[in-house]
Design a protein around this motif. Structure first.
Motif, mmCIF file in Angstrom:
data_model
loop_
_atom_site.group_PDB
_atom_site.id
_atom_site.type_symbol
_atom_site.label_atom_id
_atom_site.label_comp_id
_atom_site.label_asym_id
_atom_site.label_seq_id
_atom_site.Cartn_x
_atom_site.Cartn_y
_atom_site.Cartn_z
ATOM 1 N N PHE A 1 -19.761 -24.788 -2.735
ATOM 2 C CA PHE A 1 -20.017 -24.523 -4.263
ATOM 3 C C PHE A 1 -18.751 -25.413 -4.873
ATOM 4 N N HIS B 1 -16.243 -24.538 -18.066
ATOM 5 C CA HIS B 1 -17.678 -24.162 -17.691
ATOM 6 C C HIS B 1 -18.298 -23.071 -18.998
ATOM 7 N N GLY C 1 -17.105 -28.229 -7.125
ATOM 8 C CA GLY C 1 -17.885 -28.819 -8.205
ATOM 9 C C GLY C 1 -18.858 -27.988 -8.976
ATOM 10 N N LYS C 2 -19.433 -26.829 -8.516
ATOM 11 C CA LYS C 2 -20.124 -26.085 -9.165
ATOM 12 C C LYS C 2 -19.610 -24.690 -9.775
ATOM 13 N N VAL C 3 -18.918 -24.422 -9.049
ATOM 14 C CA VAL C 3 -18.179 -23.129 -9.405
ATOM 15 C C VAL C 3 -16.734 -23.037 -9.348
ATOM 16 N N SER D 1 -18.901 -21.289 -14.031
ATOM 17 C CA SER D 1 -19.981 -22.447 -13.744
ATOM 18 C C SER D 1 -20.903 -22.551 -15.053
ATOM 19 N N ASP D 2 -21.461 -23.624 -15.057
ATOM 20 C CA ASP D 2 -22.335 -24.178 -15.884
ATOM 21 C C ASP D 2 -23.654 -23.646 -15.645
ATOM 22 N N ASP D 3 -24.000 -23.144 -14.618
ATOM 23 C CA ASP D 3 -25.299 -22.484 -14.277
ATOM 24 C C ASP D 3 -24.916 -21.080 -13.528
ATOM 25 N N HIS E 1 -25.599 -20.077 -10.067
ATOM 26 C CA HIS E 1 -24.600 -20.353 -8.738
ATOM 27 C C HIS E 1 -23.658 -19.059 -8.377
#
Length: 259
Positions: free
Chosen positions: A177, A137, A179-181, A202-204, A207
């Motif tokens: 979260f 990430h 799959g997001k974190v 994470s990519d964002d 998050h």
């Protein structure tokens, strides 16, 4: 009251460093480029260790002024982490940076994850979590934390059943979260000044804010959690860290030429 059983994996060393800009800029572009080539050789050796599943490595440019760079190393033993520390000290990059914070811990999972009758060493899914490859990430967030031990809010004096209920509710927030974190929890009781280190990927980066904010309203965090400093950064490869470092030298050279 018996202490809960934990599963322990690789040891972790978070090395947060600040670039001594005066020393770095005074090198000039040619010497600075040579320094970054030396660093790439060192970093490639760490990536080789990761590819061989003998450890893990990541490098990050840190946002804000608490640090400039973060290096995360994982190894099977503390002795191997000490070896990495000595190897880093021999690099040219060590000469133009200084440590502003470090953290030593060991990847930790709850003992309840061990399946009855299954050899932990043969459980591939469990071993992948205990000996993780550095997530790919683009962003990282690291912070240490404790469980409070004050009056009625003493985590360690709660009955096991009550702790399990708190952790279950806490885990439900984390699942939002998925799959997001990606998180790596490392235990540091007896190893460093806090009790756990939390490293999120994470990519964002938004998050991170949303997850920690949600956790603040969870009773187990509201009553029992104490947080240390937060460090947020961007994951880079050898070219990325070189570009960031060289941009400081380039800006300095342009300013000198304009004068």
């Amino acid at each position: 009251m018996a202490a809960p059983i934990t599963l322990d994996g690789w040891y972790v060393f978070h090395d947060l460093r600040r670039v001594r800009l005066h020393d770095w800029k005074s090198l000039g572009q040619t010497r600075a480029q040579a320094l970054m080539r030396d660093w790439a050789d060192f970093a490639n050796r760490q990536y080789d260790v990761q590819r061989n599943r003998e450890g893990s490595f990541g490098q990050f440019v840190v946002s804000g002024n608490k640090a400039d760079l973060l290096f995360i190393y994982m190894r099977p033993t503390l002795s191997e982490l000490n070896d990495v520390k000595a190897q880093f000290a021999s690099t040219d990059l060590a000469d133009v940076t200084e440590s502003v914070y470090s953290y030593v811990s060991v990847v930790e999972l709850g003992g309840y994850l061990a399946k009855p009758g299954v050899d932990i060493e043969q459980d591939e899914a469990l071993q992948a979590r205990l000996k993780p490859t550095m997530p790919v990430h683009s962003h990282v967030c690291f912070y240490p934390m404790n469980k409070r031990r004050q009056g009625a809010d003493n985590w360690y004096m709660l009955p096991p059943e009550e702790r399990r209920e708190f952790l279950k509710a806490h885990g439900m927030i984390g699942r939002q979260f998925a799959g997001k974190v990606k998180q790596i929890i490392s235990g540091s009781v007896g190893l460093d000044d806090w009790e756990w280190g939390v490293t999120l990927f994470s990519d964002d980066p938004l998050h991170f804010k949303k997850l920690v904010y949600e956790m603040r309203f969870d009773e187990s965090s509201a009553r029992f959690a104490e947080f240390g400093p937060f460090y947020v950064g961007v994951q880079v490869d050898n070219d990325g860290i070189s570009d960031w470092m060289m941009s400081c030298v380039s800006a300095s050279s342009r300013n000198a030429e304009s004068r």
